[in-house]
Each structure stands twice: as structure tokens, then as C-alpha cells.
Design a protein around this motif. Structure first.
Motif, PDB file in Angstrom:
ATOM      1  N   VAL A 102       1.095  -1.134   0.060  1.00 55.41           N
ATOM      2  CA  VAL A 102       0.123  -0.138  -0.059  1.00 55.41           C
ATOM      3  C   VAL A 102       1.023   1.323  -0.005  1.00 55.41           C
ATOM      4  O   VAL A 102       0.607   2.272  -0.764  1.00 55.41           O
ATOM      5  CB  VAL A 102      -0.797  -0.032   1.119  1.00 55.41           C
ATOM      6  CG1 VAL A 102      -1.944   1.340   1.183  1.00 55.41           C
ATOM      7  CG2 VAL A 102      -1.917  -1.192   1.100  1.00 55.41           C
ATOM      8  N   THR A 150      -2.379   8.876  18.259  1.00 54.69           N
ATOM      9  CA  THR A 150      -1.283   8.358  19.164  1.00 54.69           C
ATOM     10  C   THR A 150      -0.047   8.907  18.481  1.00 54.69           C
ATOM     11  O   THR A 150       0.239   9.219  17.442  1.00 54.69           O
ATOM     12  CB  THR A 150      -1.115   6.724  18.400  1.00 54.69           C
ATOM     13  OG1 THR A 150      -2.276   6.206  18.706  1.00 54.69           O
ATOM     14  CG2 THR A 150      -0.252   5.901  19.299  1.00 54.69           C
ATOM     15  N   ASN A 182      -4.200   7.270   6.080  1.00 57.07           N
ATOM     16  CA  ASN A 182      -3.825   5.978   6.301  1.00 57.07           C
ATOM     17  C   ASN A 182      -4.180   5.713   7.633  1.00 57.07           C
ATOM     18  O   ASN A 182      -3.247   4.856   8.461  1.00 57.07           O
ATOM     19  CB  ASN A 182      -2.070   5.932   6.292  1.00 57.07           C
ATOM     20  CG  ASN A 182      -1.626   6.360   4.801  1.00 57.07           C
ATOM     21  OD1 ASN A 182      -1.866   5.663   3.850  1.00 57.07           O
ATOM     22  ND2 ASN A 182      -0.872   7.507   4.636  1.00 57.07           N
ATOM     23  N   PRO A 233      -7.495   3.578  10.052  1.00 59.86           N
ATOM     24  CA  PRO A 233      -8.638   2.754   9.709  1.00 59.86           C
ATOM     25  C   PRO A 233     -10.080   3.550   9.796  1.00 59.86           C
ATOM     26  O   PRO A 233     -10.131   4.689  10.056  1.00 59.86           O
ATOM     27  CB  PRO A 233      -8.944   1.717  10.934  1.00 59.86           C
ATOM     28  CG  PRO A 233      -7.308   2.067  11.783  1.00 59.86           C
ATOM     29  CD  PRO A 233      -6.952   3.427  11.327  1.00 59.86           C
ATOM     30  N   ALA A 246      -6.379   1.111  17.363  1.00 63.33           N
ATOM     31  CA  ALA A 246      -6.404   1.680  16.162  1.00 63.33           C
ATOM     32  C   ALA A 246      -7.711   2.115  15.819  1.00 63.33           C
ATOM     33  O   ALA A 246      -8.043   2.797  14.962  1.00 63.33           O
ATOM     34  CB  ALA A 246      -5.801   0.871  15.140  1.00 63.33           C
TER      35      ALA A 246
END
Ligand code: NAD
Length: 398
Positions: A152, A226, A257, A259, A391
Motif C-alpha cells: 500500500v 497516537t 492512512n 482505519p 487503532a
């Protein structure tokens, strides 16, 4: 549609096969029904054994599951109540599906799937599963973390280059027998000297940033709840911005990038695109629904964005009339060689190299489950009724 049943059994029939899985005390695990929703490979899948992610190759799991006495049902037929997916999920113990052709495990589907204990994502990104509903049922959700992140990241950099250098219309011009340098040069730039930012600086985001450094960007930024460890941020030469408006306002190129979850759905919309500079570009290989589809098409068609590219769509396969297929920057002037789009089908993470890695990883997750072995913690999204990762909106363990 492709359907293959390796061993038929009734939903509750225990396995008597010799090779059936045993738990740590030697108790036989009853034969499991594994349902795999994958994309059809057609003649390409049939003739190329490396197309492991297709219904034809079934992730290379067929012989393994059969030898252990389990049943594997493979299909690409996934839409609607009469689909093979919806019919077969009712008594499936394990669901394997892939982001490239997702079997959408909605709350409703999960409620019908009375035996479901494990959902495996053959790839990375489990937003096609209602994770809250999975947690309520204590269904384990696992993905093959890291399996296609390089694939990716390479696609992201390629898409940036395609957009910024205006490659797609230039190439199409050549195929059509035309030659007009000025027409394509008017929208062609260099990546050098640009300000580039990623929403999400996890496995893919970090790899994108690392691959961009040799292009000498003016500045790299990231937006993520994060924080990166100092030494990594220093190494990649990236600065964090915690305010989305400030972050987007600085960028020439945005790459997404992170989720898809409640907090990122529609995050890039009419208002937030308005915070971006006129003439900027967006590359999204994360998930289509992170962007508002109409707002993106409008921003490209009006010229606010100079381009949008990626391989992910809000619904997959994308309908024929989905506006991202035909959106075009005004400099296209109605030309068939459109400026401003570098869209592809969802394939960045399913290169042949990636297919090998996620097929192997899927088998390992299955083997662990069937043999009562612990899963690699980095692959777990949900377990025991809770999020096992931060995430997806940080989950309960933030
Ligand atoms: P990862 O878990 O390593 O990193 C994701 C990062 O996003 C984390 O650092 C997380 O904190 C951050 N994040 C989560 N919510 C956020 C928010 N609201 N705002 C800002 N940052 C946020 O995951 P990864 O391996 O880098 O993959 C990222 C995503 O890329 C996947 O979830 C998937 O949707 C997508 N993906 C696409 C393909 C493809 O073929 N196109 C393949 C693999 C992954």
C-alpha cells in the motif's frame, strides 16, 4: 459466483474425521464450517496459483481444512439476503473475508450467524465487520497485520506521483495518438518542496513518510491521536499537528492512512476540504468512506482540489455511476483525458507478494484457533468482548 463445498455436514454434526483438531486436553473440536468470501479470479485466478486471494485458490486453505475434517465454503456472491454469503453465514463457525471484496458482516448478519466465533480479515482493515456487534457476541476479529503495508505504501507514493506530475492524462494522450505538451504540463509539478501530511502514522503512514523523504519535501506532518516515539519521528523527520484544521491548512498533499471507524467516517468532507489549500491533492488508500463521496467529487470538479486518487471506495465493487469514476478538474475542459483523478479498483494491498503474505497469515490465525493456541496480539482487533487494539477509535482500552 463460485462456490466450493469440500465436505458437507449438518450444522451440529460432530466430526469423526481422523485429523480433526484437538484442544490442549485432547478434546476433539467439532468440525468447523469455514465460510470464505473472496473476489473471483475468473480465468486469471484459475490459471495462476499465485492468485491466492481469489475464490479459485481460496487462500491455499482447501486441502489443509479438508485434511482436518473441516468444511470450507468459498464464494464471491455477497450482496443481498439471497446471496450465498447471507445463506451460508447462518451456520458458519468462522468467516474469512477480504477488504478487496468485503462480505459486510453487519449487526444484522452477525445476529443471524449463531455459530460465528471468529472473523478473519485476509488483509488489513476490518471495518467491513460491525466490531461493536462482534464484541457484544464475544466474536474474535483478527486481521493479518502488516501483511500488505509495503504494497500500500508503494501505491500511495505512486499515486502521488501520478497526480502531482499529471501522469494519467499524459499517458492517455500518447495512447490516443495525440501530442500536446502544454496541455499536460500546465498541471504538472514536482513532489520536491511540497508540504505533505498523513492522517494516521501507523504501519502504512510511517512507511509512506519514509519513502517520501528522498523526494526532499518541504515538510512532513502527521495527524494521529497516537504520538510517535520521539526517535521514530526524528528519524522520519515528521512533525505532529494535533489540530485537524491547522494540519489540513498547511498541506499541499494529504495522504490518508488510518482505519475507518466512527471517528474517521466522513472526516474529509465539504467543511474540512474547505480548510485545504486550493490546488492541493488527496491520496486515499485507507477506506473510501473516510471521505464524503459527493464533497470529493465536487472539490475536484470545481477545481478546489487539483486531484484525488486511491483505490478504496465507499462501497465495493463501486457502482458504475459512482462520481469518483468520472470526476475531472476543470482544466480537463470536457476532454476524455481527465485531469485530477488517479482512481483504481481496490488492488494496492493485493499484489502477488501481498497475497502470499496474507494467505500465510490467515492460515496461521486459523491454525492457532483450531489448535487452541494464542493469537499473535498484533493481529487481534476484538477479543473476549472488547477491542484489543487502539487503532479503531482507541476502543475501550485507550
Ligand atoms: P495501523 O493500525 O498500523 O495504523 C493506523 C493508525 O491510524 C494508528 O496509528 C492509529 O492511531 C491511527 N488512527 C486511528 N484513528 C485515527 C483518527 N481518528 N485520527 C488520526 N489517526 C487515527 O494500520 P495500518 O496497517 O497502517 O493500516 C491503516 C489502514 O489502511 C487500515 O485500517 C486499512 O483501512 C487501510 N489499508 C488499505 C489497504 C488497501 O489495499 N488499500 C491495505 C491495507 C490497509
Amino acid at each position: 459466483m463460485s462456490l466450493r463445498i469440500l465436505e458437507k455436514r449438518s450444522p451440529t454434526q460432530p466430526s469423526t474425521s481422523e485429523g480433526s483438531s484437538n484442544d490442549m486436553n485432547g478434546t476433539a473440536l467439532r468440525a468447523q464450517k469455514v465460510l470464505a468470501v473472496l473476489y473471483s479470479g475468473g480465468k486469471y485466478g484459475a490459471r495462476n496459483p499465485r492468485m491466492l486471494g481469489t475464490t479459485e485458490q481460496a487462500l491455499g486453505l482447501g486441502d489443509y481444512l479438508k485434511s482436518k475434517g473441516h468444511t470450507l465454503v468459498v464464494t464471491d456472491d455477497k450482496e443481498g439476503a439471497d446471496s450465498t454469503f447471507q445463506k451460508e453465514i447462518v451456520d458458519a463457525d468462522i468467516l474469512i473475508t477480504t477488504p478487496f471484496h468485503p462480505g459486510y458482516a453487519t449487526r444484522d448478519v452477525i445476529s443471524k450467524a449463531k455459530n460465528l466465533k471468529l472473523c478473519i480479515t485476509a488483509g488489513v482493515g476490518s471495518d467491513h465487520i460491525d466490531l461493536n456487534a462482534a464484541n457484544e457476541r464475544k466474536i474474535t476479529v483478527a486481521e493479518v497485520s502488516g501483511s500488505n503495508v509495503v504494497s500500500v505504501a508503494e501505491h500511495v507514493v505512486m499515486t502521488m506521483l501520478c497526480l502531482v506530475r499529471n501522469f494519467v492524462p499524459a499517458h492517455e494522450q500518447i495512447r490516443a495518438g495525440d501530442w500536446n505538451v502544454a496541455k499536460v504540463a500546465q498541471d504538472a509539478y514536482d513532489i520536491e518542496g511540497k508540504v505533505i501530511g498523513t492522517i494516521g502514522a501507523g504501519r502504512i503512514g510511517q512507511r509512506v513518510l519514509r519513502r517520501l523523504q528522498p523526494f526532499d519535501p518541504k515538510q512532513l506532518y502527521y495527524y494521529d491521536y497516537t504520538e510517535l516515539p520521539n526517535e521514530i519521528a526524528k528519524d522520519i523527520k515528521v512533525e505532529r499537528i494535533t489540530d485537524l484544521k491547522e494540519f489540513l491548512g498547511k498541506l499541499d498533499i494529504l495522504t490518508i492512512n488510518c482505519p475507518l471507524h466512527e471517528q474517521t467516517k466522513g472526516m474529509i468532507n465539504k467543511e474540512t476540504i474547505g480548510w485545504m489549500k486550493k490546488g492541493s491533492w488527496i491520496v486515499n488508500t485507507a477506506r473510501g468512506a473516510i471521505c464524503d463521496a459527493d464533497a470529493i467529487a465536487e472539490a475536484v470538479n470545481s477545481g478546489h482540489l487539483l486531484g484525488y486518487g486511491g483505490d478504496v471506495w465507499p462501497v465495493q465493487p463501486a457502482p458504475a455511476n459512482m462520481p469518483w469514476r468520472t470526476m475531472a478538474h476543470p482544466n480537463s475542459e470536457g476532454d476524455k483525458f481527465n485531469v485530477g483523478s488517479a482512481m483504481t479498483p481496490h488492488y494496492s494491498g493485493t499484489t502477488l507478494d501481498a497475497q502470499k503474505r496474507y494467505a500465510d497469515g490467515t492460515k496461521t490465525i486459523l491454525e492457532n484457533y483450531l489448535n487452541h493456541k494464542p493469537q499473535d496480539p498484533q493481529n487481534l482487533i476484538c477479543e473476549g468482548g472488547d477491542y484489543a487494539t487502539k487503532a479503531y477509535g482507541a476502543g475501550k482500552r485507550a
